[in-house]
Design an enzyme around this catalytic site. Structure first.
Site, short mmCIF file in Angstrom:
data_model
loop_
_atom_site.label_atom_id
_atom_site.label_comp_id
_atom_site.label_asym_id
_atom_site.label_seq_id
_atom_site.Cartn_x
_atom_site.Cartn_y
_atom_site.Cartn_z
N LYS A 113 20.28 98.69 18.77
CA LYS A 113 21.30 99.62 19.27
C LYS A 113 21.28 100.93 18.49
CE LYS A 113 24.13 96.10 21.38
NZ LYS A 113 25.12 95.08 21.12
N LYS A 197 14.52 91.08 29.52
CA LYS A 197 15.60 90.29 30.13
C LYS A 197 16.42 91.10 31.12
CE LYS A 197 19.32 91.39 27.02
NZ LYS A 197 20.65 91.09 26.62
N LYS A 200 22.82 94.46 31.77
CA LYS A 200 23.60 95.55 32.39
C LYS A 200 23.02 96.89 32.02
CE LYS A 200 27.34 92.58 31.71
NZ LYS A 200 28.19 92.07 30.68
P1 TYM Z 1 26.98 89.63 26.76
O1 TYM Z 1 28.23 90.15 27.36
O2 TYM Z 1 25.87 90.57 26.49
O3 TYM Z 1 26.41 88.45 27.63
C1 TYM Z 1 27.25 87.39 28.04
C2 TYM Z 1 26.47 86.10 28.12
O4 TYM Z 1 25.43 86.20 29.08
C3 TYM Z 1 24.21 85.84 28.47
N1 TYM Z 1 23.13 86.66 29.04
C4 TYM Z 1 21.94 86.17 29.42
N2 TYM Z 1 21.45 84.91 29.40
C5 TYM Z 1 20.20 84.73 29.88
N3 TYM Z 1 19.44 85.73 30.39
C6 TYM Z 1 19.88 87.00 30.43
N4 TYM Z 1 19.14 87.96 30.95
C7 TYM Z 1 21.19 87.26 29.92
N5 TYM Z 1 21.96 88.38 29.81
C8 TYM Z 1 23.13 87.99 29.25
C9 TYM Z 1 24.36 86.13 27.00
O5 TYM Z 1 23.47 85.37 26.22
C10 TYM Z 1 25.80 85.72 26.79
O6 TYM Z 1 25.91 84.32 26.61
N6 TYM Z 1 28.16 89.13 21.97
C11 TYM Z 1 28.36 88.53 23.27
C12 TYM Z 1 29.81 88.34 23.65
C13 TYM Z 1 30.60 87.59 22.66
C14 TYM Z 1 30.51 86.20 22.41
C15 TYM Z 1 31.47 85.94 21.38
C16 TYM Z 1 29.75 85.16 22.95
C17 TYM Z 1 31.53 88.12 21.82
N7 TYM Z 1 32.05 87.13 21.07
C18 TYM Z 1 31.65 84.66 20.88
C19 TYM Z 1 29.95 83.88 22.43
C20 TYM Z 1 30.88 83.64 21.41
C21 TYM Z 1 27.69 89.43 24.29
O7 TYM Z 1 27.61 90.61 24.12
O8 TYM Z 1 27.33 88.82 25.43
#
Ligand code: TYM
Length: 333
Positions: A113, A197, A200
């Site tokens: 980032k 991957k 968004k």
């Molecule tokens: P975020 O919002 O980027 O993504 C949410 C969830 O979707 C999964 N994901 C994917 N899995 C497989 N293939 C993909 N292309 C793909 N894109 C997204 C992510 O692995 C995730 O599970 N930091 C986290 C949010 C968060 C969180 C937490 C998660 C904040 N606190 C505590 C678990 C526990 C995030 O930005 O996910």
């Protein structure tokens, strides 16, 4: 014996896409029957990229409706908004005192980032894994269903939880581990742009709310090549990605059919994409319908968010009582 605890969350930075669904949400839905589950919307995490107030609230509403439309049942799991549980921010502050600059600077997502947005390397971005650890351990979670891209953040949470236990000579926090309902490794859903991957910010995502026309257009534009020239040759990444998506949404005979065509150098990518688009649409159409009707039911969403926050607060405040006692934060009044 009391049920084991599951926690996970998603940042509200746009609509949920197939990566979010297959990497995370389908695990949530499958786990809610057998575990004490907390699924939240990480609105505070999303502030690192400075959304406008309208966009922030709109995205939180959208993700809440999408959680429900995917089948997370508010009678089984607590669904809440991160900012409704201010206890998390208190724990985040305490954990920050034992999170070191070097280890935070070394995390891959921070480095990525910082490289992509050199003008916005803020402290929230640096301590992102600390807030995530607070989210997880505030409910003393045993399992965290996430996609492959979150592995390192989860390892940091394991580290911060163990460090707290060690520092205060307690066994307050269990070791949070990854989990998928089918016992397979966390997955990475690929994008349509040939590499990497689905995400968004990558602009290569198929969203659950996309119309059939959107989906057809996006899939037909997916990157391919000029086709195989030798039988059974290895698939290059863009082609493998199409097959990976097909593996996720299509029936096994359909996958076998195109695999066979590829191996005989007779594949027509146009046909494969048409089939893939229709299989994605068959999967997303009912979810899309439910999203639209839930979004129109403001009272239902308000009730879900309120009840979810209440359930989450019950668990979080019990943890914070222990945390304050261990640290030595005691009231005089
Ligand atoms: P975020 O919002 O980027 O993504 C949410 C969830 O979707 C999964 N994901 C994917 N899995 C497989 N293939 C993909 N292309 C793909 N894109 C997204 C992510 O692995 C995730 O599970 N930091 C986290 C949010 C968060 C969180 C937490 C998660 C904040 N606190 C505590 C678990 C526990 C995030 O930005 O996910």
């Amino acid at each position: 014996m009391s049920k084991q605890v599951v926690l996970s969350g998603i940042r509200p930075t746009g609509n949920l896409h197939l990566g979010n669904y297959f990497g995370a949400v389908r695990n949530f839905v499958a786990m809610q029957d057998n575990y004490r589950c907390y699924f939240f919307i990480a609105d505070i995490h999303s502030l690192t990229t400075h959304p406008t107030p309208e966009n922030l609230h709109g995205s939180v509403r959208q993700v809440l409706a999408e959680y429900l439309a995917c089948g997370i049942d508010p009678d089984k799991a607590a669904i809440y908004i991160q900012s409704d549980l201010t206890e998390t921010l208190e724990l985040y502050t305490y954990l920050n005192m034992n999170a070191y600059l070097g280890e935070l600077e070394r995390t891959t997502s921070f480095k990525d980032k910082a490289r992509k947005n050199p003008d916005n390397v803020n402290a929230g971005l640096l301590t992102y894994p600390v807030l995530m650890a607070a989210d997880i351990i505030i409910h003393r979670a045993n399992y965290v269903p996430v996609g492959k891209d979150q592995e390192q953040n989860l390892e940091m949470a394991v580290k911060f939880a163990a460090r707290f236990n060690r520092m205060y000579g307690a066994e307050l926090f269990p070791k949070p581990g990854p989990f998928t309902y089918d016992g397979k490794d966390p997955i990475k859903v690929p994008g349509l742009d040939g590499s990497g991957k689905m995400g968004k910010s990558e602009g290569n995502a198929i969203n659950l709310i996309d119309t059939p026309e959107d989906i057809r257009k996006k899939v037909m534009r997916a990157v391919t090549d000029s086709g195989p020239t030798t039988p059974n040759q290895q698939k290059p990444e863009p082609i493998q990605n199409l097959f990976t998506l097909m593996n996720i949404v299509s029936k096994s005979d359909v996958i076998a059919f195109f695999d066979d065509k590829y191996n005989n150098c007779r594949i027509r990518y146009g046909d494969m994409k048409k089939q893939l688009a229709e299989d994605i649409i068959a999967f997303t159409a009912p979810i899309r319908e439910r999203i639209v009707s839930i979004l129109a039911d403001e009272a239902f969403m308000a009730r879900v968010a309120r009840e979810g926050a209440e359930k989450a607060r019950e668990s979080a405040s019990a943890t914070m009582k222990e945390v304050r006692k261990l640290i030595g934060i005691r009231r005089f009044f």
